[in-house]
Design an enzyme around this catalytic site. Structure first.
Site, PDB file in Angstrom:
ATOM      1  N   LYS A 279       0.831  -1.198   0.000  1.00  0.00           N
ATOM      2  CA  LYS A 279       0.000   0.000   0.000  1.00  0.00           C
ATOM      3  C   LYS A 279       0.875   1.262   0.000  1.00  0.00           C
ATOM      4  O   LYS A 279       2.029   1.219   0.433  1.00  0.00           O
ATOM      5  CB  LYS A 279      -0.883   0.026   1.255  1.00  0.00           C
ATOM      6  CG  LYS A 279      -1.983  -1.017   1.290  1.00  0.00           C
ATOM      7  CD  LYS A 279      -2.774  -0.928   2.584  1.00  0.00           C
ATOM      8  CE  LYS A 279      -3.895  -1.946   2.647  1.00  0.00           C
ATOM      9  NZ  LYS A 279      -4.975  -1.648   1.679  1.00  0.00           N
ATOM     10  N   ARG A 353     -10.527 -11.409   1.650  1.00  0.00           N
ATOM     11  CA  ARG A 353     -11.359 -12.490   1.103  1.00  0.00           C
ATOM     12  C   ARG A 353     -10.645 -13.840   1.172  1.00  0.00           C
ATOM     13  O   ARG A 353     -11.290 -14.879   1.212  1.00  0.00           O
ATOM     14  CB  ARG A 353     -11.757 -12.141  -0.329  1.00  0.00           C
ATOM     15  CG  ARG A 353     -10.637 -12.047  -1.327  1.00  0.00           C
ATOM     16  CD  ARG A 353     -10.968 -11.207  -2.540  1.00  0.00           C
ATOM     17  NE  ARG A 353     -10.972  -9.787  -2.229  1.00  0.00           N
ATOM     18  CZ  ARG A 353     -11.268  -8.839  -3.109  1.00  0.00           C
ATOM     19  NH1 ARG A 353     -11.571  -9.162  -4.357  1.00  0.00           N
ATOM     20  NH2 ARG A 353     -11.255  -7.571  -2.759  1.00  0.00           N
TER      21      ARG A 353
END
Length: 499
Positions: A279, A353
């Site tokens: 990130k 996920r």
């Protein structure tokens, strides 16, 4: 802060009650509520209206000191808007104004004497919850790790003046509201902790503390036990960190012995660097909040324990860090989930996920009635819905429509809003992979939808909903901190199941 219910009857009039302050309402048309009229023996309140000291508009307030005609040292007037019924927005605005006004005084004991049953479409229970929610929002502090604490509220006791005929229901509503706000506090406390303290091991410790206090059953699986379950997707995320993963299972089995449980699954990424798909550095500190789904499950279980709900409820928390290292997932890697389905990892920052899919497969063993997962899953959900609504995703059929409608109703009554988003087969096309059963991302278009579609592939054996709380679990900027959502929504939904 201590909250209580005080019965109002002919032997216990407002004018004779001794307290630091009584909170009463006035309307925009210079009319008094019945409670305000009861305290207006010498025109102290009506004269304030006539003189224009308060106009009765929502959010207006006026503190009257040393009223000679009551046993209270002060009377706080708040504007409630127009008669005959008070809108939800106006009521909340009035309560916020009252708390802000009181926070600047030395009031320690407060008696609330408002027309709690006169809010449009709502009852006394809703009004009591709204008051406690407002106190919580305005008075919660996140300075546990500061050497010098901020000023705390001087208010110690708050009582609701309730007609004797409604006292029983009011006490029940108060207990429920207190449990919800206590659950929110735990969720916020955990979310606000830095990742060097709030590790997967720390989350497991907090779960054990709850289990010990409220007599929950608990299992905490370590890496070897997770490996034995063949949770290859979960472990692929965890392997990039030196912090050991934990798979936490809490059980509140207080329903009928053969009753299918509700299962709540919370994403527990205690820090999300993005992994190899790193990130940007700006605001990366906020990725400590990526475990707010897990924190909300623990907060809900605190509320469940306080209320001792007569249901079977199971909480599942897959907890780990997502870090870059020589062991970490690489873009292009393929892993095998607990379900046996293979996943091509195109972006290591789509890790939530990957841990949730194994937890959702694990949930099958409980033969659940309903499974709800809670996750700070996608920035795409913030683009779609901003920071007001959480994203609600379910399949489109009768059972899932009912679940969605029940959750939306609970969201409205708890002021914890959601917006239902689509899950359709057309979006599944974006998850196709040339090399595995699916990819872990579907590209930029409809990113929150394709993330939900990914999870949906692991939920075919039960009724399921997904809550994407990426935009609602915490705030940035000067108000930075965890919000405690969606604890109010899911606690209210669980409480409604018992009605």
């Amino acid at each position: 802060m201590d909250f209580s219910i005080k019965s109002a009857d002919s032997k216990n009039s407002l004018a004779t009650i001794k307290t630091d302050c009584i909170l009463v309402g006035v309307y925009e048309d210079k009319k008094l509520t019945s409670e305000a009229a009861e305290l207006d023996n010498q025109g102290i309140i009506s004269n304030a209206l006539k003189n224009g000291d308060i106009d009765g508009k929502p959010g207006s307030s006026l503190l009257l000191r040393e009223p000679a005609t009551t046993g209270s040292r002060r009377i706080l007037l708040v504007g409630l808007g127009k008669k005959p019924e008070i809108s939800e927005k106006d009521f909340r605005q009035s309560i916020d104004a009252a708390i802000k006004s009181l926070s600047q005084t030395t009031v320690a004991h407060l008696l609330i004497a408002l027309p709690l049953n006169n809010v449009s479409g709502r009852d006394v229970s809703w009004s009591i919850y709204s008051v406690l929610s407002a106190f919580h929002a305005l008075l919660y502090r996140s300075d546990a790790l500061k050497s010098q604490k901020g000023p705390s509220s001087k208010i110690q006791k708050v009582a609701f003046c309730i007609p004797s005929s409604e006292v029983t229901n009011a006490k029940k509503a108060l207990a429920q509201a207190k449990a919800i706000t206590d659950g929110m506090s735990l969720t916020q406390d955990l979310g606000n902790l830095p990742a060097n303290i709030c590790t997967p091991t720390y989350l497991a410790k907090q779960a054990r503390n709850l289990a010990r206090k409220y007599k929950f059953d608990i299992e905490v699986l370590d890496k070897k036990q997770i490996e034995a379950l063949k949770m290859g997707s979960f472990l692929s995320v965890a392997k990039g960190s030196d912090e050991p993963p934990k798979f936490i299972v809490l059980k509140h089995m207080n329903g009928k012995s053969k009753e299918a449980p509700v299962v709540l699954v919370g994403k527990g990424i205690t820090f999300d660097s993005g992994g190899i798909s790193l990130k940007p550095g700006a605001s990366m500190d906020e990725m400590k909040f990526d475990m707010c789904g897990a924190a909300s499950v623990l907060g809900i279980f605190k509320a469940i324990g306080e209320l001792n709900l007569k249901q079977n409820i199971i909480g599942i928390i897959p907890a780990c860090e997502n870090m870059p290292s020589g062991r970490a997932n690489k873009p292009g890697d393929i892993v095998t989930s607990m379900s046996g389905q293979t996943i091509e990892i195109l972006n290591t920052d789509a890790e939530g996920r990957l841990i949730l899919c194994d937890a959702l497969t694990y949930a099958e063993k409980f033969h659940p009635e309903t499974v709800i997962d809670i996750a700070t899953l996608t920035g795409s959900c913030i683009v779609a819905l901003g920071h007001y609504n959480s994203g609600l995703f379910t399949r489109l059929d009768e059972a899932h429509d009912k679940l969605a409608n029940d959750l939306i109703a609970a969201a409205k009554s708890s002021n914890d809003p959601v917006w239902r988003m689509p899950i359709e087969d057309a979006y599944q096309e974006q998850l196709k992979s040339n090399f595995a059963d699916m990819a872990n991302i579907g590209g930029q278009p409809a990113g929150c939808v394709t993330a939900a579609c990914f999870l949906e592939r692991f939920t075919k054996k039960y009724t399921w909903a997904h809550l994407d709380i990426a935009g609602t679990a915490w705030k940035s900027g000067t108000a930075k901190g965890a919000t405690g959502r969606p604890v109010p929504l899911l606690c209210t939904w669980l409480i409604n199941r018992e009605k």
